[in-house]
Write an enzyme that holds these catalytic residues in place. Structure first.
Site, PDB file in Angstrom:
ATOM      1  N   TYR A  98      17.310  11.376  53.030  1.00 56.01           N
ATOM      2  CA  TYR A  98      17.225  10.038  52.447  1.00 56.01           C
ATOM      3  C   TYR A  98      15.810   9.487  52.551  1.00 56.01           C
ATOM      4  O   TYR A  98      15.127   9.680  53.565  1.00 56.01           O
ATOM      5  CB  TYR A  98      18.149   9.071  53.184  1.00 56.01           C
ATOM      6  CG  TYR A  98      19.622   9.333  52.990  1.00 56.01           C
ATOM      7  CD1 TYR A  98      20.148   9.652  51.741  1.00 56.01           C
ATOM      8  CD2 TYR A  98      20.505   9.218  54.066  1.00 56.01           C
ATOM      9  CE1 TYR A  98      21.510   9.862  51.576  1.00 56.01           C
ATOM     10  CE2 TYR A  98      21.870   9.423  53.907  1.00 56.01           C
ATOM     11  CZ  TYR A  98      22.364   9.750  52.659  1.00 56.01           C
ATOM     12  OH  TYR A  98      23.706   9.946  52.497  1.00 56.01           O
ATOM     13  N   ARG A 115      15.305   4.967  40.806  1.00 59.97           N
ATOM     14  CA  ARG A 115      15.393   6.055  41.780  1.00 59.97           C
ATOM     15  C   ARG A 115      16.556   6.948  41.393  1.00 59.97           C
ATOM     16  O   ARG A 115      17.386   6.562  40.577  1.00 59.97           O
ATOM     17  CB  ARG A 115      15.567   5.529  43.215  1.00 59.97           C
ATOM     18  CG  ARG A 115      16.896   4.842  43.466  1.00 59.97           C
ATOM     19  CD  ARG A 115      16.957   4.232  44.861  1.00 59.97           C
ATOM     20  NE  ARG A 115      16.997   5.240  45.915  1.00 59.97           N
ATOM     21  CZ  ARG A 115      18.120   5.737  46.437  1.00 59.97           C
ATOM     22  NH1 ARG A 115      19.298   5.339  46.005  1.00 59.97           N
ATOM     23  NH2 ARG A 115      18.074   6.631  47.395  1.00 59.97           N
TER      24      ARG A 115
HETATM   25  C1  HEM Z   1      20.838  -3.501  44.708  1.00 56.42           C
HETATM   26  C2  HEM Z   1      20.949  -2.280  44.417  1.00 56.42           C
HETATM   27  C3  HEM Z   1      21.883  -1.325  45.102  1.00 56.42           C
HETATM   28  C4  HEM Z   1      23.238  -1.292  45.079  1.00 56.42           C
HETATM   29  C5  HEM Z   1      24.166  -2.244  44.329  1.00 56.42           C
HETATM   30  C6  HEM Z   1      23.653  -0.164  45.885  1.00 56.42           C
HETATM   31  C7  HEM Z   1      24.965   0.192  46.113  1.00 56.42           C
HETATM   32  C8  HEM Z   1      25.380   1.261  46.865  1.00 56.42           C
HETATM   33  C9  HEM Z   1      26.753   1.607  47.150  1.00 56.42           C
HETATM   34  C10 HEM Z   1      27.959   0.810  46.665  1.00 56.42           C
HETATM   35  C11 HEM Z   1      26.768   2.734  47.892  1.00 56.42           C
HETATM   36  C12 HEM Z   1      28.005   3.469  48.419  1.00 56.42           C
HETATM   37  C13 HEM Z   1      28.289   3.047  49.849  1.00 56.42           C
HETATM   38  C14 HEM Z   1      29.641   3.554  50.336  1.00 56.42           C
HETATM   39  O1  HEM Z   1      29.732   4.700  50.811  1.00 56.42           O
HETATM   40  O2  HEM Z   1      30.626   2.792  50.238  1.00 56.42           O
HETATM   41  C15 HEM Z   1      25.381   3.119  48.082  1.00 56.42           C
HETATM   42  C16 HEM Z   1      24.968   4.244  48.760  1.00 56.42           C
HETATM   43  C17 HEM Z   1      23.640   4.511  49.038  1.00 56.42           C
HETATM   44  N1  HEM Z   1      22.553   3.718  48.736  1.00 56.42           N
HETATM   45 FE1  HEM Z   1      22.559   2.059  47.609  1.00 56.42          FE
HETATM   46  N2  HEM Z   1      22.561   0.448  46.375  1.00 56.42           N
HETATM   47  C18 HEM Z   1      21.450  -0.219  45.934  1.00 56.42           C
HETATM   48  C19 HEM Z   1      20.148   0.075  46.170  1.00 56.42           C
HETATM   49  C20 HEM Z   1      19.725   1.094  46.985  1.00 56.42           C
HETATM   50  C21 HEM Z   1      18.343   1.403  47.247  1.00 56.42           C
HETATM   51  C22 HEM Z   1      17.133   0.674  46.688  1.00 56.42           C
HETATM   52  C23 HEM Z   1      18.334   2.459  48.063  1.00 56.42           C
HETATM   53  C24 HEM Z   1      17.045   3.077  48.584  1.00 56.42           C
HETATM   54  C25 HEM Z   1      16.856   3.733  49.596  1.00 56.42           C
HETATM   55  C26 HEM Z   1      19.717   2.835  48.324  1.00 56.42           C
HETATM   56  C27 HEM Z   1      20.140   3.881  49.101  1.00 56.42           C
HETATM   57  C28 HEM Z   1      21.433   4.345  49.202  1.00 56.42           C
HETATM   58  C29 HEM Z   1      21.797   5.592  49.836  1.00 56.42           C
HETATM   59  C30 HEM Z   1      20.842   6.584  50.492  1.00 56.42           C
HETATM   60  C31 HEM Z   1      23.171   5.708  49.720  1.00 56.42           C
HETATM   61  C32 HEM Z   1      24.032   6.907  50.158  1.00 56.42           C
HETATM   62  C33 HEM Z   1      24.245   7.744  48.892  1.00 56.42           C
HETATM   63  C34 HEM Z   1      24.662   9.197  49.083  1.00 56.42           C
HETATM   64  O3  HEM Z   1      24.255   9.855  50.028  1.00 56.42           O
HETATM   65  O4  HEM Z   1      25.343   9.717  48.174  1.00 56.42           O
HETATM   66  N3  HEM Z   1      20.525   1.971  47.652  1.00 56.42           N
HETATM   67  N4  HEM Z   1      24.564   2.204  47.472  1.00 56.42           N
END
Ligand code: HEM
Length: 346
Positions: A37, A223
């Site tokens: 990450y 991203r």
């Molecule tokens: C405002 C914008 C964003 C929204 C609405 C959002 C939403 C989400 C949601 C709903 C999840 C799933 C969490 C779960 O397991 O329930 C997630 C996972 C994640 N988000 Fe975001 N996110 C946003 C921005 C970002 C940004 C800018 C990063 C930058 C580092 C980020 C990094 C991650 C990572 C690393 C995961 C785990 C994904 C995986 O390994 O498959 N998110 N995000």
């Protein structure tokens, strides 16, 4: 129209497929042979003609079928689209953004005429011709977020910005990787990210939130994120886990190349003008392993990434159960040669 749309399904008989051109333009998410990450955010500006980064809202051969799949999901579960009362203005901002971008970027498919607040929208692929009054919901068949969300590939979260945080106060979400809008609605940035392993300790979310709260109008960012899905299914929601979860057990060494998909999300961030909300489009692209390995660089690299991925990430992304079969399959396409920098095919 120059683009031909596939007749295909994302459930049932799963006839989804990628043309050779769609494989070549697939957003392969790994720029090196390992993955952890990081705050991998870059300006969302037009990059490489023909790639998924060429236009602000990519429209591809799956457009019509994806919108049909969204309509099925929404008919089954209307809570996949929700908007708290204070987010109506953000919904209009979002509608305007999409209509303006699509009509500028794809004039053969979309047209927008504006005469003051009297607007006329034509969407040729979906056969829509709509006159309405901007900011007057009674002139559309549904609210602005749902109206344009039913015509735009990818999920969309609308984030309200207050108290130095972002709040998931509206969205249309039918192609998500195992998270729920109905569960997350009203949560802030740290709350909805709580289940993600490792990233909190690395300080990623603090830095990401700082970046996001400073996104300026007209300067969107993007991203890539990725996970794995068995069968080309868009709706991998917790609500329907009983439908797709058991499909993980259908993978065998013989069918893994055809049935196991890499799922990539092209995520972008736009500041909206009137509401000061942020819109977060999450566009999902699916590719089978057997299509992916037709690009030798991707086959080699993906093998190394999955072989060396920390267990917690494979567990969180939901493919730990099939990981060894996937890695064994990909190993056949890794001859040990060096891979070039960047994500694009050689
Ligand atoms: C405002 C914008 C964003 C929204 C609405 C959002 C939403 C989400 C949601 C709903 C999840 C799933 C969490 C779960 O397991 O329930 C997630 C996972 C994640 N988000 Fe975001 N996110 C946003 C921005 C970002 C940004 C800018 C990063 C930058 C580092 C980020 C990094 C991650 C990572 C690393 C995961 C785990 C994904 C995986 O390994 O498959 N998110 N995000």
């Amino acid at each position: 129209m120059t683009l031909r749309f596939n007749d295909e399904t994302f459930r049932g008989d799963y006839t989804y497929h990628n043309s050779a051109a769609a494989v070549r333009r697939f957003p392969f998410p790994f720029d090196q042979d390992s993955y952890m990450y990081s705050v991998n955010i870059e300006p969302h500006r037009p990059t490489r003609a023909g790639s998924v980064f060429e236009h602000r809202f990519d429209v591809d051969e799956h457009y019509v079928a994806e919108m049909q799949d969204r309509a099925i999901t929404l008919a089954d579960d209307p809570l996949r689209c929700q908007s708290l009362p204070h987010m109506e203005l953000a919904g209009w901002d979002f509608l305007e953004l999409v209509m303006v971008c699509k009509s500028e970027d794809y004039p053969d498919m979309f047209t927008l005429h504006r005469d003051g607040d009297r607007w006329h929208w034509i969407n040729r692929p979906l056969g829509i011709d709509q006159r309405f009054t901007f900011m007057d919901t009674s002139t559309l068949p549904c609210g602005p977020l749902e109206y344009i969300g039913r015509q735009t590939q990818g999920d969309h979260a609308l984030l309200d910005q207050r108290e130095g945080n972002l709040w998931m106060d509206a969205g249309i979400v039918t192609s998500q990787a195992d998270w729920s809008l109905d569960f997350n609605i009203g949560m802030n940035f740290f709350e909805w990210h709580a289940p993600v392993p490792k990233a909190h300790e690395l300080g990623i979310f603090q830095r990401a939130l700082k970046f996001l709260t400073n996104v300026q109008q007209g300067k969107p960012s993007r991203r890539l994120n990725w996970t794995m899905t068995v069968n080309p299914r868009l709706d991998t929601s917790p609500e329907n886990y009983h439908k797709w979860g058991p499909e993980k057990r259908t993978i065998t060494p013989e069918n893994v190349g055809a049935k196991q998909y890499l799922r990539v999300e092209l995520q972008s961030f736009y500041r909206l003008p009137r509401s000061n909300a942020l819109v977060f489009p999450i566009r999902c692209y699916l590719i089978s392993l057997e299509d992916l390995v037709t690009v030798p660089k991707w086959g080699r690299r993906f093998h190394r990434v999955l072989r060396d991925l920390p267990d917690e990430l494979a567990e969180y992304k939901g493919f730990a159960v099939n990981r060894s079969m996937i890695v064994d399959y990909l190993a056949r396409f890794d001859d040990g040669a060096e891979t070039s920098a960047g994500i694009f095919p050689d």
